[in-house]
Design an enzyme around this catalytic site. Structure first.
Site, PDB file in Angstrom:
ATOM      1  N   ARG A 211       0.846  -1.214   0.000  1.00 44.97           N
ATOM      2  CA  ARG A 211       0.000   0.000   0.000  1.00 44.97           C
ATOM      3  C   ARG A 211       0.865   1.241   0.000  1.00 44.97           C
ATOM      4  O   ARG A 211       1.711   1.405   0.883  1.00 44.97           O
ATOM      5  CB  ARG A 211      -0.908  -0.009   1.229  1.00 44.97           C
ATOM      6  CG  ARG A 211      -1.846  -1.204   1.179  1.00 44.97           C
ATOM      7  CD  ARG A 211      -2.877  -1.168   2.267  1.00 44.97           C
ATOM      8  NE  ARG A 211      -3.763  -2.315   2.116  1.00 44.97           N
ATOM      9  CZ  ARG A 211      -4.980  -2.384   2.586  1.00 44.97           C
ATOM     10  NH1 ARG A 211      -5.487  -1.368   3.256  1.00 44.97           N
ATOM     11  NH2 ARG A 211      -5.707  -3.458   2.393  1.00 44.97           N
ATOM     12  N   GLU A 213       0.816   4.050   1.177  1.00 43.79           N
ATOM     13  CA  GLU A 213       0.218   4.933   2.185  1.00 43.79           C
ATOM     14  C   GLU A 213       0.873   6.302   2.099  1.00 43.79           C
ATOM     15  O   GLU A 213       2.091   6.424   2.007  1.00 43.79           O
ATOM     16  CB  GLU A 213       0.423   4.367   3.602  1.00 43.79           C
ATOM     17  CG  GLU A 213      -0.153   2.981   3.838  1.00 43.79           C
ATOM     18  CD  GLU A 213      -1.668   2.977   4.031  1.00 43.79           C
ATOM     19  OE1 GLU A 213      -2.267   4.068   3.979  1.00 43.79           O
ATOM     20  OE2 GLU A 213      -2.229   1.878   4.210  1.00 43.79           O
ATOM     21  N   ARG A 219       1.739   2.947  12.732  1.00 43.45           N
ATOM     22  CA  ARG A 219       0.976   1.703  12.532  1.00 43.45           C
ATOM     23  C   ARG A 219       0.706   1.384  11.063  1.00 43.45           C
ATOM     24  O   ARG A 219      -0.109   0.531  10.746  1.00 43.45           O
ATOM     25  CB  ARG A 219      -0.342   1.750  13.330  1.00 43.45           C
ATOM     26  CG  ARG A 219      -1.264   2.842  12.905  1.00 43.45           C
ATOM     27  CD  ARG A 219      -2.349   3.075  13.942  1.00 43.45           C
ATOM     28  NE  ARG A 219      -2.962   4.347  13.652  1.00 43.45           N
ATOM     29  CZ  ARG A 219      -4.010   4.519  12.863  1.00 43.45           C
ATOM     30  NH1 ARG A 219      -4.596   3.495  12.294  1.00 43.45           N
ATOM     31  NH2 ARG A 219      -4.484   5.718  12.631  1.00 43.45           N
ATOM     32  N   HIS A 220       1.385   2.084  10.162  1.00 47.28           N
ATOM     33  CA  HIS A 220       1.261   1.776   8.734  1.00 47.28           C
ATOM     34  C   HIS A 220       2.616   1.404   8.145  1.00 47.28           C
ATOM     35  O   HIS A 220       3.612   2.066   8.412  1.00 47.28           O
ATOM     36  CB  HIS A 220       0.713   2.974   7.947  1.00 47.28           C
ATOM     37  CG  HIS A 220      -0.734   3.239   8.196  1.00 47.28           C
ATOM     38  ND1 HIS A 220      -1.166   4.151   9.109  1.00 47.28           N
ATOM     39  CD2 HIS A 220      -1.848   2.687   7.640  1.00 47.28           C
ATOM     40  CE1 HIS A 220      -2.502   4.156   9.115  1.00 47.28           C
ATOM     41  NE2 HIS A 220      -2.939   3.274   8.240  1.00 47.28           N
ATOM     42  N   GLU A 357      -7.167  -0.301  14.876  1.00 46.65           N
ATOM     43  CA  GLU A 357      -7.893  -1.311  14.089  1.00 46.65           C
ATOM     44  C   GLU A 357      -6.976  -2.490  13.768  1.00 46.65           C
ATOM     45  O   GLU A 357      -5.831  -2.305  13.359  1.00 46.65           O
ATOM     46  CB  GLU A 357      -8.367  -0.659  12.783  1.00 46.65           C
ATOM     47  CG  GLU A 357      -9.061  -1.626  11.847  1.00 46.65           C
ATOM     48  CD  GLU A 357      -9.323  -1.020  10.457  1.00 46.65           C
ATOM     49  OE1 GLU A 357      -9.753   0.133  10.365  1.00 46.65           O
ATOM     50  OE2 GLU A 357      -9.084  -1.750   9.467  1.00 46.65           O
ATOM     51  N   SER A 360     -10.564  -5.714   9.186  1.00 45.68           N
ATOM     52  CA  SER A 360     -11.816  -5.313   8.533  1.00 45.68           C
ATOM     53  C   SER A 360     -12.386  -6.537   7.840  1.00 45.68           C
ATOM     54  O   SER A 360     -11.631  -7.338   7.265  1.00 45.68           O
ATOM     55  CB  SER A 360     -11.581  -4.217   7.499  1.00 45.68           C
ATOM     56  OG  SER A 360     -11.429  -2.972   8.145  1.00 45.68           O
ATOM     57  N   ARG A 408       0.179  -5.584  12.984  1.00 40.16           N
ATOM     58  CA  ARG A 408      -0.623  -4.897  14.014  1.00 40.16           C
ATOM     59  C   ARG A 408      -0.994  -5.859  15.131  1.00 40.16           C
ATOM     60  O   ARG A 408      -1.037  -5.489  16.298  1.00 40.16           O
ATOM     61  CB  ARG A 408      -1.880  -4.294  13.399  1.00 40.16           C
ATOM     62  CG  ARG A 408      -1.555  -3.094  12.550  1.00 40.16           C
ATOM     63  CD  ARG A 408      -2.757  -2.210  12.399  1.00 40.16           C
ATOM     64  NE  ARG A 408      -2.469  -1.176  11.427  1.00 40.16           N
ATOM     65  CZ  ARG A 408      -3.390  -0.381  10.905  1.00 40.16           C
ATOM     66  NH1 ARG A 408      -4.652  -0.511  11.285  1.00 40.16           N
ATOM     67  NH2 ARG A 408      -3.056   0.537  10.040  1.00 40.16           N
TER      68      ARG A 408
END
Ligand code: ATP
Ligand code: MG
Length: 434
Positions: A211, A213, A219-220, A357, A360, A408
């Site tokens: 990703r 980002e 946290r990424h 999070e 998902s 995570r």
């Protein structure tokens, strides 16, 4: 090395060859000690200068810290030694000398910043607390795999080079594929659905996601490990059950198998396996609770996504893992199914740790017509996804699943401040090597 003994297995009375790194030399004058370290621990090697061969003593005590040496000799009991035993050397060989100027102190006595540590990861990993993170990561992934197998899911691997993205165009890494534009995959979403619609029915994958980002956050990552599940004849509630089981299994395995590693991280006392079911709040309840904390400058209204501050306020309020269910359809991706008769309310859910999070998921749209409408609503061209939508013409059962961020999970289990601590060689905006 055929006859090498791990330092942890050396017993008084044994004749052994141990091999490892020179952790420290302690020279007390007439007597000196070389502390040798391997993956299992450390052992003291004793040099009595007047009684031993000069060359042997010089080789042993002349080796720079972090050199790799092999020592053969007798193991003797020595109550004053850190492990209660020591080796009296007969031969010492320097297998790989180390430069005396180390970029990082593996004994941990001198702190290094994260960037220096990541640039010199091999040296960094020689520290017991850092080694422990990766031993625990390995145990965690093993536990997750085992639990999926117990839940009748088949392990799959899906392509990481793809023609189209699924989670919106902005976070894609483009690459050149024989002169054509292609992308690194952001998620195995569409492929795992195609597999769940086959006779495999229940599948899981542990693999990389990519990703682009926008921001550097704690946290990424730009390359992360996703733990994915997809099951035919599952609904959102079933997928939540599986997510809860898998997360709990990771904690249980670490509590059972990793006592020494938790100890190295200073976590042995406080380590707790989550007990019981994770509360399931609806999105509506969640925003009410967040508003009631009074932590936010502006009250949330239906349709808002949860900001980092909102997640933090709710996490502190709930104080344990929890689910947020029934999200507004407009802020969940096109492949998430709406509740029957309620087009604004989706079956999408998130599993939250109080800090962030983790997951998902949701039930998927398995009806071809509605799926194609969803693509259009999200501004995606359904023709580009024909390889995927086509299979919905040939008997696609209802199905549900989720994606769980591996780093995570590890980061929240161990209370790590930065997600980069949970990856050997992290990829972020600045870091492309090592
Ligand atoms: P966030 O809102 O926290 O950025 P997301 O909703 O964009 O996450 P999803 O697309 O829902 O992420 O991906 C499923 C899970 O994968 C996330 O809950 C998270 O655990 C993990 N994940 C997603 N993106 C990243 C990333 N860039 N780095 C690390 N883990 C990630
Ligand atoms: Mg998400």
């Amino acid at each position: 090395m055929q006859d090498r003994t791990y330092t942890a297995d050396a017993e008084p009375g044994d004749e052994v060859t141990v091999a490892g790194w020179v952790h420290e030399i302690r020279d007390l004058g007439g007597i000196a000690f070389l502390i040798l370290r391997d993956s299992t621990g450390r052992i003291q090697v004793k040099f009595e200068k007047d009684e031993m061969d000069d060359e042997l003593v010089e080789t042993g005590l002349g080796a720079a810290r972090e050199s790799v040496v092999s020592v053969s000799g007798a193991v003797e009991e020595e109550p004053r030694a850190p492990t209660g035993v020591e080796v009296v050397p007969e031969t010492v060989e320097v297998i790989a000398p180390a430069d005396p100027e180390l970029p990082l102190d593996p004994s941990g006595k001198v702190d290094a910043d994260l960037s220096t540590r990541l640039d010199n990861r091999t040296l960094d990993l020689r520290k017991p607390d850092v080694q422990a993170v990766f031993e625990i990561r390995s145990a965690m992934l093993r536990a997750v795999r085992e639990r999926f197998r117990e839940l009748d899911a088949t392990e799959i691997t899906t392509p990481k080079i793809v023609a189209t993205g699924t989670e919106g165009g902005t976070e894609l890494f483009p690459i050149t594929y024989f002169g054509r534009e292609a992308f690194m995959n952001q998620s195995p979403q569409l492929f795992k659905q195609l597999a769940a619609g086959s006779n495999l029915e229940r599948v899981f994958e542990i693999g990389p996601i990519f990703r682009a980002e926008e921001h550097n956050t704690p946290r990424h990552l730009n390359e992360a490990t996703s733990i994915d599940f997809e099951g035919a004849y599952c609904d959102d509630g079933d997928a939540m059950d599986v997510a809860e089981e898998v997360v709990t299994a990771a904690y249980e395995a670490i509590a059972e198998e990793c006592a020494d590693e938790l100890d190295a991280l200073g976590l042995d006392e406080e380590f707790a396996v989550p007990d019981g079911e994770f509360p399931r709040l609806t999105y509506e309840e969640a925003i009410e609770r967040i508003n009631a904390t009074g932590e936010l400058d502006e009250q949330l209204v239906w349709g808002d996504d949860l900001s980092t501050e909102a997640e933090k306020a709710l996490g502190e309020d709930v104080g344990s893992h929890y689910f947020i269910t029934n999200w507004p359809s407009e802020i969940k991706p096109f492949y998430i199914k709406d509740h029957d008769g309620e087009p604004d309310l989706s079956t999408g859910f998130d599993l939250m740790h109080p800090r962030m999070e983790l997951v998902s998921g949701g039930q998927r749209e398995h009806r071809e017509g509605q799926l194609i409408e969803g693509f259009e609503q999200q501004g995606l061209d359904p023709d580009q996804f024909e390889y995927y939508t086509k299979m919905f013409k040939y008997g696609m059962p209802p199905h549900a699943g989720f994606g769980l961020g591996g780093e995570r999970l590890l980061m929240t289990i161990l209370g790590l401040d930065n997600i980069r601590e949970a990856v050997l060689f992290p990829r972020d905006r600045q870091r492309l090597s090592p």
